[in-house]
Design a protein around this motif. Structure first.
Motif, PDB file in Angstrom:
ATOM      1  N   LEU A 371       0.869  -1.265   0.077  1.00 24.10           N
ATOM      2  CA  LEU A 371      -0.199  -0.283   0.039  1.00 24.10           C
ATOM      3  C   LEU A 371       0.762   1.416   0.023  1.00 24.10           C
ATOM      4  CD1 LEU A 371      -2.811  -1.167   2.729  1.00 24.10           C
ATOM      5  CD2 LEU A 371      -3.353  -0.706  -0.273  1.00 24.10           C
ATOM      6  N   ALA A 372       2.102   1.334   0.804  1.00 27.55           N
ATOM      7  CA  ALA A 372       2.778   2.404   0.598  1.00 27.55           C
ATOM      8  C   ALA A 372       3.484   2.851  -0.560  1.00 27.55           C
ATOM      9  CB  ALA A 372       4.014   1.743   2.102  1.00 27.55           C
ATOM     10  N   SER A 376       2.664   5.931  -2.990  1.00 27.55           N
ATOM     11  CA  SER A 376       3.940   6.840  -3.081  1.00 27.55           C
ATOM     12  C   SER A 376       4.037   6.326  -5.048  1.00 27.55           C
ATOM     13  CB  SER A 376       5.655   6.071  -2.517  1.00 27.55           C
ATOM     14  OG  SER A 376       6.108   4.714  -2.868  1.00 27.55           O
ATOM     15  N   ASP A 377       4.125   5.589  -5.485  1.00 26.49           N
ATOM     16  CA  ASP A 377       4.034   5.851  -7.066  1.00 26.49           C
ATOM     17  C   ASP A 377       2.666   5.991  -7.022  1.00 26.49           C
ATOM     18  OD1 ASP A 377       5.631   4.332  -6.730  1.00 26.49           O
ATOM     19  OD2 ASP A 377       5.352   2.092  -6.948  1.00 26.49           O
ATOM     20  N   SER A 378       1.729   6.890  -7.201  1.00 28.58           N
ATOM     21  CA  SER A 378       1.124   7.555  -7.795  1.00 28.58           C
ATOM     22  C   SER A 378       1.023   9.818  -7.958  1.00 28.58           C
ATOM     23  CB  SER A 378      -0.544   7.730  -6.488  1.00 28.58           C
ATOM     24  OG  SER A 378      -0.493   6.220  -6.381  1.00 28.58           O
ATOM     25  N   GLU A 386       4.444  15.555  -3.706  1.00 30.87           N
ATOM     26  CA  GLU A 386       5.652  14.161  -4.480  1.00 30.87           C
ATOM     27  C   GLU A 386       6.108  13.987  -2.674  1.00 30.87           C
ATOM     28  OE1 GLU A 386       8.850  16.914  -5.724  1.00 30.87           O
ATOM     29  OE2 GLU A 386       9.062  18.009  -4.234  1.00 30.87           O
ATOM     30  N   VAL A 387       6.384  13.060  -2.876  1.00 30.39           N
ATOM     31  CA  VAL A 387       7.139  11.958  -1.891  1.00 30.39           C
ATOM     32  C   VAL A 387       8.532  12.785  -1.431  1.00 30.39           C
ATOM     33  CG1 VAL A 387       7.937   9.642  -1.587  1.00 30.39           C
ATOM     34  CG2 VAL A 387       5.906  10.465  -2.990  1.00 30.39           C
ATOM     35  N   ALA A 453      -6.533  -1.700  -1.550  1.00 31.75           N
ATOM     36  CA  ALA A 453      -6.137  -0.444  -2.194  1.00 31.75           C
ATOM     37  C   ALA A 453      -7.353   0.897  -2.860  1.00 31.75           C
ATOM     38  CB  ALA A 453      -5.568  -1.529  -3.160  1.00 31.75           C
ATOM     39  N   ASP A 454      -8.204   0.043  -3.077  1.00 31.15           N
ATOM     40  CA  ASP A 454      -9.428   1.246  -3.365  1.00 31.15           C
ATOM     41  C   ASP A 454      -9.135   2.240  -2.828  1.00 31.15           C
ATOM     42  OD1 ASP A 454     -11.069  -1.203  -2.044  1.00 31.15           O
ATOM     43  OD2 ASP A 454     -12.094   0.618  -2.443  1.00 31.15           O
ATOM     44  N   GLU A 455      -8.660   1.924  -1.183  1.00 37.97           N
ATOM     45  CA  GLU A 455      -8.751   3.030  -0.501  1.00 37.97           C
ATOM     46  C   GLU A 455      -7.643   3.739  -0.759  1.00 37.97           C
ATOM     47  OE1 GLU A 455     -11.402   1.112   3.301  1.00 37.97           O
ATOM     48  OE2 GLU A 455     -10.144   0.687   3.202  1.00 37.97           O
ATOM     49  N   VAL A 456      -6.505   3.725  -1.186  1.00 33.91           N
ATOM     50  CA  VAL A 456      -5.208   4.070  -0.935  1.00 33.91           C
ATOM     51  C   VAL A 456      -5.642   5.169  -2.377  1.00 33.91           C
ATOM     52  CG1 VAL A 456      -3.274   4.277  -2.176  1.00 33.91           C
ATOM     53  CG2 VAL A 456      -3.774   2.743  -0.572  1.00 33.91           C
TER      54      VAL A 456
END
Lengths: 491, 491
Positions: A371-372, A376-378, A386-387, A453-456
């Motif tokens: 999830l992290a 962070s890839d989003s 930005e990360v 994942a859909d909550e992310v």
């Protein structure tokens, strides 16, 4: 059997009331797992203890009302603030039984079942983390105490006479850690009489990590100056970003320099269960502290200390008590730490391993790290966010893109607004702000296996919408050119 | 909502399983309140954690089986060994809710409800004990930790620079107590870097009490010799006999000599709720530690520290953590002791005061003291037993009459046999043996309000029968003439 404390109740009545209580408490647990509870003010819901006693049959409804929306709520899959405690159903059932049985876990003679359970759990956790055998240890309320206990043992190993005669007249002791070391470590240095100044940063340019070369230099220079190295505290998973100290290299240094290596793995130690290299490196430590209520899905007050040689704990904490008239069991839990009548903390961990098992626990750890990474890839270069810290475990730190070029007095409030904007989403998302260096950033921590994942995806969508809201073209905002990453002529 | 840790369960299934669990846990609690459970071996009942995961629906039955006869069982009205923890139904219900809610109690901002509850409870306990206001404090796992926290604050008050710079180079610190001081105090002296030798006995002929004159002499002589008095530890209710230090006189000394007065009231402090004079004297102390799981009818891990000035705790334990980005709440629980993520220990105490109320708690305290008096008044000169320590609270120590004239190697085993004989009565009576001076004696402690006067009658009857059994005219026994109190020509 009647009860003079509650004279209106006999056993039949108790059975009925306990069943009602359990139904209400179950409902409370189920309700608190869902996202979106509001958080009204605390005090308004607390009845006055000076009123007449409440009949026992009214207690459950009152407690349910008081606790329904109480914070923090670690079971909420959208609670990503600080390090939430998710707990799990097996642990909850175990806690109910532990409360009903009311055992203590002091000595094998006084409490054979409790001690057997705790020893099983210590060995099981050590196996799970690849720490292996021989291994002793102790369950504690939390890793702050586990760290204090480990450092007591390290101090008494470094100053063999101090336990009896005290530190007065001895050379000053020294502790070494990175700049990102947790606040409980200087606090422990103070309690132990070493003083907060005894804690030395062995970081170089990266404040999140000990620099092994720098550490070796420190150790040698301090020894030459007549100071006494007590322990190196390596962090596995800093509270801020989840950074991990270079354990294998540190272990080389501490082995050569003969200094106690302690791992504060409060949050991150469970990663060793899915990273064999980390496990191998951690196994070289003399002691490891962790909180199973952080990233091993336990409720609060599930701290744990693992030590390679439990006799080192006994040197600091073992005692003989005439009033107990017991054979001296040197490695009884009450001889390994500062607590004597300890409850049955082990049962919830035991039930977790019994019903969930190591494989599903590992999957859950991988899920959180996934999830992290997903989060962070989003953020593409066109995102307003930005990360801003390396994602090593399951913590993600974000900042408004370009905000590092603004003055703190402008950038910090924007990040707090961003946090508050997420909290007012529907359902609300809870994240924390964090000072990284001198800048406030957003921090999200994934330790709840129920987060999906859909909550992310929902989180990313709300993050970007909120970022655009706190950063409109006009108002208290970033210049749009900075926010999109294009250098501004006015910056 | 599904749970990846327990993928076979949805909320409906959880609700069913939790209800079953609660019914079984209720049954466990009710069963463990009755006298007479046997205590089989611990290990034989522990399943292997390396087996395949157990389905969650099988957990409750397994836990019930494991815990049914586990020791210690403080709810058994005939368990008088050591200091049992009786708990109560309101506290049990509260613990179930606390487990379901899984709050922490760190700071008012992060956990407003938990902190409000703990503050209410601290104030309520202080009122109940007549300690009054202003008062701060902290709930802990037990009084060992509460004592350690108080002595940390006392040390940092005596050595203002030590928190930062450590004890090295400072004058040796000194702690003063009676010879009967609890083992956790020298252990705390070791942890704090003062060293166990820092603890000085200020008893004269009576090892159970500090002699105030002797104390004053010690303080002055030590100061003159360059040592630094840190604290006087007065005991309210020694573990051995329930003796109480002469608090009012000690308070005069510590006030004049400007030394921290700490009360270790682990077992005995609740007596202040029914003895106004004790309460007044105790209110002069800078700090009081107690275990509500001893004589305030709470389950294990209900320790409490009361302090007159909570800022003294903050001096030792307060910290700022960038990673929390919180306004600095100096008197938040996490700033007053070594623990950070603390659970909701307050709820069970809160529920006890809410549903039982101070009046019935006082009655229960008087009831326990009455049972001790009833027992100690039961031995005429013709009895084979006699009371061998002043009965101050609810502890009674007995010895075989005349055994003090025998060699320890003969008398001690007789007392152990006596203890074992009681344990094999039906229903069994659990008492402990205790070394008093150099002699083993029997010790009975009344802290369970469910123990009835007719159970004391049964105890006396079994005691005398067992005493006659371990003391037959022939065999490993007292000479009958000694046992009946008549001087023997051969003694």
């Amino acid at each position: 059997m009647t009860d003079p404390l509650l004279p209106d109740c006999d056993d039949t009545r108790f059975a009925v009331l306990l069943e009602t209580a359990a139904r209400e408490a179950s409902g409370l647990w189920l309700a608190r797992r869902r996202p979106g509870l509001t958080n009204p003010d605390a005090r308004s819901t607390l009845p006055d203890l000076r009123d007449l006693p409440l009949p026992l049959e009214a207690l459950s409804a009152e407690l349910a009302g008081m606790l329904a929306s109480a914070t923090p709520r670690g079971t909420d899959p959208l609670n990503l603030a600080y390090i939430p405690s998710s707990g799990n159903a097996a642990a909850l059932i175990a806690d109910w039984f532990a409360a009903a049985a009311n055992l203590h876990t002091a000595s094998a003679l006084l409490s054979p079942q409790g001690v057997a359970l705790e020893r099983d759990v210590i060995a099981t956790v050590a196996d799970f983390l690849g720490y292996g055998q021989p291994c002793g240890g102790l369950l504690t309320g939390g890793s702050s105490l586990a760290n204090l206990i480990a450092l007591t043992a390290a101090r008494d190993a470094a100053f063999p006479g101090a336990g009896k005669e005290g530190l007065t007249g001895l050379p000053p002791g020294r502790l070494y850690a990175s700049t990102a070391v947790h606040v409980c470590i200087p606090r422990a240095a103070q309690v132990l009489g070493l003083g907060q100044d005894a804690l030395v940063s062995a970081s170089s340019s990266d404040p999140d990590r000990i620099d092994p070369t720098r550490l070796r230099e420190h150790l040698r220079a301090d020894r030459a100056a007549g100071l006494r190295p007590v322990a190196v505290i390596a962090t596995v998973g800093t509270a801020a970003t989840g950074a991990i100290d270079p354990l294998a290299e540190l272990a080389d240094v501490t082995r050569n320099e003969q200094v106690w290596l302690h791992v504060d793995g409060a949050y991150g130690a469970p990663a060793a269960a899915i990273e064999p290299e980390l496990a191998r490196a951690m196994a070289a430590a003399d002691s490891v502290a962790l909180d199973l209520h952080k990233w091993l899905f336990q409720p609060y007050e599930t701290g744990c200390l693992l030590v390679r040689d439990a006799r080192a704990l006994a040197t600091s904490f073992s005692f003989r008590a005439d009033y107990l008239d017991l054979p001296h069991g040197e490695l009884d839990p009450m001889q390994l730490g500062p607590e004597l009548s300890r409850g049955l903390r082990a049962l919830r961990i035991w039930a977790t391993f019994r019903c969930i098992g190591p494989e599903r626990l590992r999957e859950a750890l991988r899920h959180c790290m996934g999830l992290a990474r997903l989060l962070s890839d989003s953020f593409s270069e066109s995102s307003p966010l930005e990360v801003c810290a390396h994602v090593r475990l399951s913590v993600v730190c974000l900042r408004l893109r370009g905000s590092e070029r603004l003055d703190c007095t402008r950038a910090d409030p924007m990040h707090r607004k961003l946090r508050d904007c997420l909290a007012s989403a529907s359902p609300p998302i809870l994240v924390s702000t964090l000072r990284l260096g001198d800048r406030l950033v957003l921090r999200m921590c994934f330790v709840n296996p129920a987060t999906r994942a859909d909550e992310v995806t929902y989180l990313v969508e709300r993050l970007e919408a909120c970022a655009r809201k706190v950063n409109p073209v006009t108002g208290d905002s970033l210049p749009q050119s900075i926010a999109t990453g294009i250098p501004s002529q006015n910056a």
